[in-house]
Motif scaffolding. Structure first.
Motif, short mmCIF file in Angstrom:
data_model
loop_
_atom_site.label_atom_id
_atom_site.label_comp_id
_atom_site.label_asym_id
_atom_site.label_seq_id
_atom_site.Cartn_x
_atom_site.Cartn_y
_atom_site.Cartn_z
N HIS A 62 -2.37 -88.22 113.44
CA HIS A 62 -2.67 -87.42 114.62
C HIS A 62 -1.45 -87.33 115.54
CE1 HIS A 62 -5.01 -85.70 117.84
NE2 HIS A 62 -4.73 -86.71 118.65
N SER A 92 -2.86 -87.44 124.23
CA SER A 92 -2.79 -85.98 124.31
C SER A 92 -1.35 -85.63 124.65
CB SER A 92 -3.71 -85.49 125.42
OG SER A 92 -3.31 -84.20 125.86
N GLN A 135 3.79 -80.46 117.57
CA GLN A 135 3.34 -79.32 118.38
C GLN A 135 3.91 -79.44 119.80
OE1 GLN A 135 2.05 -76.83 117.01
NE2 GLN A 135 1.99 -75.74 118.95
N VAL A 180 0.41 -83.89 116.62
CA VAL A 180 0.44 -83.47 118.02
C VAL A 180 1.88 -83.51 118.55
CG1 VAL A 180 -0.41 -83.98 120.36
CG2 VAL A 180 -1.92 -84.27 118.40
#
Ligand code: NAP
Length: 459
Positions: free
Chosen positions: A246, A417, A253, A250
């Protein structure tokens, strides 16, 4: 600088725009000032909030067309342009719905009598904005100031005049009176002259440190308030207990969105030594899979940089980094045999503190990767930066994450995040990333008079 739209995908000139002369600027200033003095700004807030509601509806109904304009002008992938346009509409709606509450008087208990602070507009605000989010940057200034009653003059970046003009038209279409928002195609000297003018009461700039220093010192010289949203060298930290698949996905990105041209993009990846090899392998794999191409093509995953100058700057920075000992794991060069402004997605390791890259912001798809042994090293490295904008931490241990988040010297930090943005969350940094906040309740308080009124008991 000429105001020109040049498609970064093929470097073809689409249109050159006429600049505004001093007479035009004077008229714009006076119209904005008179509007501030009028019932529009001094009267019922509802008339201004209606315009924001309408603006939000208009933008939401034209996402596709507006997004296309952004992608053609500065190279953002179409899907990301759509997201930017929708976020712009959401910010207008957010202030339409919440500004009245934010600006209502606040009571204070005092022995001197009944006391409250009311929030009133202060006048004309000069905004200087960058090209990387050609609509979002504008609405961050327009929405709170229109709600509070300030008039806004804007100098947008010279490479996005189509977006600048389109945004102004949308506001007129939403019913804002002349002077509420005025786009100006002007020079840096004209910006300085506007800042000096007594009718201007605040200055907001988003952009580079260099521009921020010039504009904020000009404002300070005239004793005017400014807010600065400047560059960043954000960390993306991955601890040994994180979900590496993950985090790698992320992280990639977070580095390449908008072709890496985001102030809060992940720029320094700080990885715990126990997971560094696994992370690097997966992270570089994501970079290798990126597909360069037309930003309007839904299959493209890495678009062009905004200008040929941007490619030149990034190329020089990477060369300099390598000269000082950095290793290139993947990428490292501008894309050859292509008329567009493409730069390969690049991963650099082995950057030491004496490498100029260590302290520089790379505004493009270039990731720096550092390996640390423990949390102490992580915090030390994270805070060894001139910038302090955002940052991200990936771990399953939320107690540890909270502690680390508090120790990192930035204006924003996200756990599990990438650094994100939303109308209701304050946006801004510390150190050379600037001062002041945009968005949320904090953003609308930057350019209002927080006026104390005290009614003593005896008259
Ligand atoms: P820039 O060169 O500073 O340009 C930003 C704006 O400032 C443009 O409108 C530019 O006009 C204008 N400008 C430049 N020098 C000026 C001066 N001396 N006087 C008046 N205006 C001046 O920035 P950029 O390179 O285009 O944008 C990238 C930078 O912005 C990065 O560092 C990025 O991190 C930062 N940024 C920060 C945020 C944030 O919210 N913190 C958001 C986005 C971007 P011209 O186009 O005519 O030169």
């Amino acid at each position: 600088m000429p105001y020109q739209t040049i498609n970064p995908f093929n470097n073809k000139l689409i249109k050159e725009y006429q600049t505004h002369n001093d007479r035009h600027v004077e008229q714009a200033l006076e119209t904005a000032h008179q509007l501030y003095k009028s019932d529009w700004a001094q009267g019922d807030i509802k008339q201004r909030l209606n315009v924001l509601h309408k603006l939000s509806d208009i933008i939401s109904s034209r996402v596709e067309e507006l997004a296309k304009g952004i992608s053609i002008e500065m190279g953002k992938l179409i899907e990301q342009s759509r997201a930017e346009v929708q976020l712009t509409a959401d910010i207008a709606k957010y202030y339409a719905e919440n500004a009245e509450e934010f600006l209502k008087p606040v009571s204070y208990k005092s022995n001197l009598g009944e006391a409250w602070v009311e929030h009133s507009p202060i006048g004309v605000i000069m905004a200087v904005e960058p090209w990387n989010f050609p609509f979002y940057q504008l609405i961050r200034v327009l929405a709170p100031n229109l709600a509070s009653g300030n008039s806004v003059l804007v100098k947008h970046a010279s490479i996005v005049p189509h977006s600048a003009e389109t945004f102004e038209k949308l506001i007129t279409e939403a019913g804002a009176p002349k002077g509420a928002y005025t786009n100006l195609f002007i020079s840096q000297d004209q910006v300085s002259a506007i800042i000096d003018d007594d009718r201007v009461q605040g200055v907001a700039l988003t952009g580079s440190e260099k521009a921020g220093a010039v504009v904020a010192s000009r404002a300070a010289g005239k004793l005017k308030k400014s807010t600065l949203e400047l560059g960043g060298n954000d960390i993306f930290a991955v601890l040994e207990d994180a979900d590496i698949d993950h985090a790698a996905k992320v992280g990639a990105q977070a580095r390449v969105a908008n072709a890496g041209q985001v102030c809060t993009a992940a720029k320094r990846f700080i990885i715990h030594e126990k997971v560094a090899d696994e992370f690097l392998k997966k992270f570089t794999q994501h970079f290798k899979e990126l597909k360069i191409g037309d930003p309007l093509d839904e299959k493209t995953t890495l678009g062009p940089l905004s200008s040929a100058d941007a490619v030149n700057t990034l190329t020089k920075q990477v060369k300099e980094a390598v000269k000082h000992g950095a290793k290139v794991l993947v990428g490292g060069e501008p894309v050859s045999n292509n008329p567009g402004n493409f730069f390969e997605a690049t991963v650099l390791t082995g950057i030491t503190r004496d490498n100029p890259a260590y302290f520089e912001e790379f505004f493009g798809p270039v990731a720096q990767v550092y390996v640390v042994k423990n949390d102490e090293e992580l915090v030390k490295l994270a805070n060894d930066s001139h910038y302090g904008l955002g940052g991200a931490l990936f771990t399953r241990d939320l107690t540890r994450a909270r502690k680390l988040a508090s120790k990192i010297e930035t204006g924003m930090i996200y756990v599990n995040s990438l650094t994100n943005t939303a109308p209701e969350l304050p946006f801004g940094g510390v150190k050379r990333s600037g001062f002041g906040r945009e968005l949320s309740d904090l953003g609308i308080k930057e350019f209002v008079n927080q006026k104390l009124v005290v009614l003593a008991e005896k008259s």
